[in-house]
Design a protein around this motif. Structure first.
Motif, PDB file in Angstrom:
ATOM      1  N   ALA A  83       0.825  -1.211   0.000  1.00 19.88           N
ATOM      2  CA  ALA A  83       0.000   0.000   0.000  1.00 19.88           C
ATOM      3  C   ALA A  83       0.863   1.266   0.000  1.00 19.88           C
ATOM      4  O   ALA A  83       0.585   2.219  -0.748  1.00 19.88           O
ATOM      5  CB  ALA A  83      -0.934   0.002   1.205  1.00 19.88           C
ATOM      6  N   ALA A  84       1.900   1.274   0.812  1.00 12.20           N
ATOM      7  CA  ALA A  84       2.773   2.452   0.885  1.00 12.20           C
ATOM      8  C   ALA A  84       3.489   2.694  -0.442  1.00 12.20           C
ATOM      9  O   ALA A  84       3.589   3.829  -0.911  1.00 12.20           O
ATOM     10  CB  ALA A  84       3.783   2.281   2.013  1.00 12.20           C
ATOM     11  N   ARG A  85       3.979   1.639  -1.063  1.00 13.90           N
ATOM     12  CA  ARG A  85       4.661   1.787  -2.351  1.00 13.90           C
ATOM     13  C   ARG A  85       3.705   2.285  -3.425  1.00 13.90           C
ATOM     14  O   ARG A  85       4.041   3.163  -4.212  1.00 13.90           O
ATOM     15  CB  ARG A  85       5.297   0.462  -2.765  1.00 13.90           C
ATOM     16  CG  ARG A  85       6.579   0.154  -2.023  1.00 13.90           C
ATOM     17  CD  ARG A  85       7.026  -1.286  -2.281  1.00 13.90           C
ATOM     18  NE  ARG A  85       8.277  -1.612  -1.629  1.00 13.90           N
ATOM     19  CZ  ARG A  85       8.388  -1.901  -0.327  1.00 13.90           C
ATOM     20  NH1 ARG A  85       7.324  -1.901   0.465  1.00 13.90           N
ATOM     21  NH2 ARG A  85       9.564  -2.187   0.190  1.00 13.90           N
ATOM     22  N   LEU A  86       2.521   1.707  -3.456  1.00 12.37           N
ATOM     23  CA  LEU A  86       1.551   2.125  -4.474  1.00 12.37           C
ATOM     24  C   LEU A  86       1.135   3.584  -4.282  1.00 12.37           C
ATOM     25  O   LEU A  86       1.004   4.330  -5.261  1.00 12.37           O
ATOM     26  CB  LEU A  86       0.334   1.208  -4.462  1.00 12.37           C
ATOM     27  CG  LEU A  86       0.563  -0.182  -5.044  1.00 12.37           C
ATOM     28  CD1 LEU A  86      -0.644  -1.074  -4.792  1.00 12.37           C
ATOM     29  CD2 LEU A  86       0.888  -0.108  -6.536  1.00 12.37           C
ATOM     30  N   ARG A  87       0.933   4.001  -3.048  1.00 18.48           N
ATOM     31  CA  ARG A  87       0.597   5.420  -2.800  1.00 18.48           C
ATOM     32  C   ARG A  87       1.723   6.318  -3.292  1.00 18.48           C
ATOM     33  O   ARG A  87       1.473   7.339  -3.937  1.00 18.48           O
ATOM     34  CB  ARG A  87       0.343   5.656  -1.311  1.00 18.48           C
ATOM     35  CG  ARG A  87      -1.042   5.297  -0.853  1.00 18.48           C
ATOM     36  CD  ARG A  87      -1.353   5.840   0.541  1.00 18.48           C
ATOM     37  NE  ARG A  87      -0.353   5.482   1.538  1.00 18.48           N
ATOM     38  CZ  ARG A  87      -0.362   4.353   2.248  1.00 18.48           C
ATOM     39  NH1 ARG A  87      -1.312   3.462   2.066  1.00 18.48           N
ATOM     40  NH2 ARG A  87       0.578   4.121   3.139  1.00 18.48           N
ATOM     41  N   TYR A  88       2.947   5.965  -2.980  1.00 21.04           N
ATOM     42  CA  TYR A  88       4.105   6.762  -3.392  1.00 21.04           C
ATOM     43  C   TYR A  88       4.204   6.828  -4.920  1.00 21.04           C
ATOM     44  O   TYR A  88       4.472   7.881  -5.487  1.00 21.04           O
ATOM     45  CB  TYR A  88       5.380   6.156  -2.795  1.00 21.04           C
ATOM     46  CG  TYR A  88       6.620   6.978  -2.965  1.00 21.04           C
ATOM     47  CD1 TYR A  88       6.847   8.112  -2.186  1.00 21.04           C
ATOM     48  CD2 TYR A  88       7.599   6.617  -3.882  1.00 21.04           C
ATOM     49  CE1 TYR A  88       8.007   8.862  -2.320  1.00 21.04           C
ATOM     50  CE2 TYR A  88       8.765   7.362  -4.027  1.00 21.04           C
ATOM     51  CZ  TYR A  88       8.960   8.485  -3.240  1.00 21.04           C
ATOM     52  OH  TYR A  88      10.108   9.226  -3.388  1.00 21.04           O
ATOM     53  N   LEU A  89       3.974   5.715  -5.573  1.00 21.26           N
ATOM     54  CA  LEU A  89       4.128   5.651  -7.021  1.00 21.26           C
ATOM     55  C   LEU A  89       2.982   6.309  -7.785  1.00 21.26           C
ATOM     56  O   LEU A  89       3.192   6.826  -8.883  1.00 21.26           O
ATOM     57  CB  LEU A  89       4.264   4.192  -7.478  1.00 21.26           C
ATOM     58  CG  LEU A  89       5.571   3.511  -7.116  1.00 21.26           C
ATOM     59  CD1 LEU A  89       5.458   2.003  -7.312  1.00 21.26           C
ATOM     60  CD2 LEU A  89       6.723   4.082  -7.939  1.00 21.26           C
ATOM     61  N   THR A  90       1.787   6.292  -7.232  1.00 24.73           N
ATOM     62  CA  THR A  90       0.634   6.773  -7.986  1.00 24.73           C
ATOM     63  C   THR A  90       0.285   8.231  -7.712  1.00 24.73           C
ATOM     64  O   THR A  90      -0.654   8.752  -8.313  1.00 24.73           O
ATOM     65  CB  THR A  90      -0.604   5.897  -7.709  1.00 24.73           C
ATOM     66  OG1 THR A  90      -0.881   5.890  -6.307  1.00 24.73           O
ATOM     67  CG2 THR A  90      -0.385   4.486  -8.218  1.00 24.73           C
ATOM     68  N   LYS A  91       1.021   8.887  -6.841  1.00 24.41           N
ATOM     69  CA  LYS A  91       0.672  10.272  -6.535  1.00 24.41           C
ATOM     70  C   LYS A  91       1.285  11.286  -7.494  1.00 24.41           C
ATOM     71  O   LYS A  91       1.024  12.474  -7.384  1.00 24.41           O
ATOM     72  CB  LYS A  91       1.028  10.610  -5.088  1.00 24.41           C
ATOM     73  CG  LYS A  91       2.500  10.721  -4.790  1.00 24.41           C
ATOM     74  CD  LYS A  91       2.726  11.059  -3.331  1.00 24.41           C
ATOM     75  CE  LYS A  91       4.197  11.133  -3.022  1.00 24.41           C
ATOM     76  NZ  LYS A  91       4.432  11.421  -1.612  1.00 24.41           N
ATOM     77  N   SER A  92       2.109  10.831  -8.444  1.00 26.72           N
ATOM     78  CA  SER A  92       2.722  11.784  -9.369  1.00 26.72           C
ATOM     79  C   SER A  92       2.956  11.132 -10.734  1.00 26.72           C
ATOM     80  O   SER A  92       3.083   9.907 -10.829  1.00 26.72           O
ATOM     81  CB  SER A  92       4.063  12.274  -8.817  1.00 26.72           C
ATOM     82  OG  SER A  92       5.018  11.228  -8.871  1.00 26.72           O
ATOM     83  N   PRO A  93       3.045  11.956 -11.766  1.00 26.15           N
ATOM     84  CA  PRO A  93       3.386  11.411 -13.089  1.00 26.15           C
ATOM     85  C   PRO A  93       4.752  10.720 -13.081  1.00 26.15           C
ATOM     86  O   PRO A  93       4.953   9.746 -13.804  1.00 26.15           O
ATOM     87  CB  PRO A  93       3.392  12.637 -13.996  1.00 26.15           C
ATOM     88  CG  PRO A  93       2.524  13.643 -13.310  1.00 26.15           C
ATOM     89  CD  PRO A  93       2.712  13.378 -11.835  1.00 26.15           C
ATOM     90  N   ALA A  94       5.675  11.208 -12.267  1.00 26.22           N
ATOM     91  CA  ALA A  94       7.005  10.589 -12.190  1.00 26.22           C
ATOM     92  C   ALA A  94       6.897   9.167 -11.663  1.00 26.22           C
ATOM     93  O   ALA A  94       7.629   8.271 -12.099  1.00 26.22           O
ATOM     94  CB  ALA A  94       7.926  11.416 -11.297  1.00 26.22           C
ATOM     95  N   GLY A  95       5.972   8.929 -10.730  1.00 27.39           N
ATOM     96  CA  GLY A  95       5.766   7.593 -10.205  1.00 27.39           C
ATOM     97  C   GLY A  95       5.188   6.660 -11.252  1.00 27.39           C
ATOM     98  O   GLY A  95       5.594   5.495 -11.361  1.00 27.39           O
ATOM     99  N   MET A  96       4.259   7.169 -12.021  1.00 30.63           N
ATOM    100  CA  MET A  96       3.683   6.349 -13.092  1.00 30.63           C
ATOM    101  C   MET A  96       4.750   6.029 -14.138  1.00 30.63           C
ATOM    102  O   MET A  96       4.792   4.922 -14.673  1.00 30.63           O
ATOM    103  CB  MET A  96       2.481   7.065 -13.721  1.00 30.63           C
ATOM    104  CG  MET A  96       1.338   7.312 -12.733  1.00 30.63           C
ATOM    105  SD  MET A  96       0.750   5.824 -11.899  1.00 30.63           S
ATOM    106  CE  MET A  96      -0.213   5.096 -13.200  1.00 30.63           C
TER     107      MET A  96
END
Length: 190
Positions: A44-57
């Motif tokens: 959950a923590a990784r997905l939140r970090y990755l999906t909160k910005s275009p850079a994460g996507m």
């Protein structure tokens, strides 16, 4: 370039090329989520970090995650769990993005000058009579460009550029600079 010791280790010295130690020290200082990716909290923590910005996507795309947005949403809502291969990719994407985000902050701090400590090769196993007196070196590395090059090479995994940057650092030592082309470790703080 650094590393002119043609037969490094021939007499028992142990160490790694300086640029490898430099990269390892940067890797060591990367902090992030401690929970494993296969735990509910870690995922959950990784997905939140990755999906909160275009850079994460973008990091997810670089890691090879080609899931549809609705699948990613199902992961976020805990309605679906990623397969093992995607868990590994999510973890890789997380650490890739974490490194890139830290690099921006580190470059800003390091350009003011950072004191580094260089530990020479381990000579405990060197053949008697072949030992050399190589002291621990402490020096301040200053300069916007050198740290930019180091950070960019580290983020990109560019061994050649990291080696060139290491060579630039050790040439400031003076005539004995090549004694530090291989080292045991390097330390510095932000």
């Amino acid at each position: 370039m650094a590393g002119r010791w043609n037969n490094f280790g021939e007499f028992g010295a142990q160490g790694v090329p300086g640029w490898v130690a430099l990269g390892r020290e940067l890797d060591r200082q990367v902090t992030g989520i401690k929970s494993p990716v296969d735990s509910p909290r870690g995922l959950a923590a990784r997905l939140r970090y990755l999906t909160k910005s275009p850079a994460g996507m973008e990091a997810m795309r670089r890691a090879g995650i080609n899931a549809r947005q609705r699948t990613i949403d199902a992961w976020l809502q805990k309605k679906q769990k990623p397969r093992r291969a995607n868990l590994e990719r999510i973890d890789a994407a997380y650490w890739d993005l974490r490194r890139r985000n830290l690099a921006v902050e580190w470059a800003r701090r390091l350009e003011r000058g950072t004191r580094i400590e260089i530990h020479p090769v381990d000579q405990r196993s060197v053949v008697r009579g072949r030992e050399r007196e190589i002291p621990v070196r402490r020096m301040t590395v200053r300069g916007h460009q050198i740290w930019d090059d180091i950070i960019q090479a580290w983020v990109d995994g560019d061994a050649g550029l990291l080696d060139i940057a290491w060579d630039e650092i050790i040439t400031d030592i003076g005539s004995d600079y090549d004694s530090y082309s291989h080292v045991t470790s390097i330390g510095f703080g932000f």
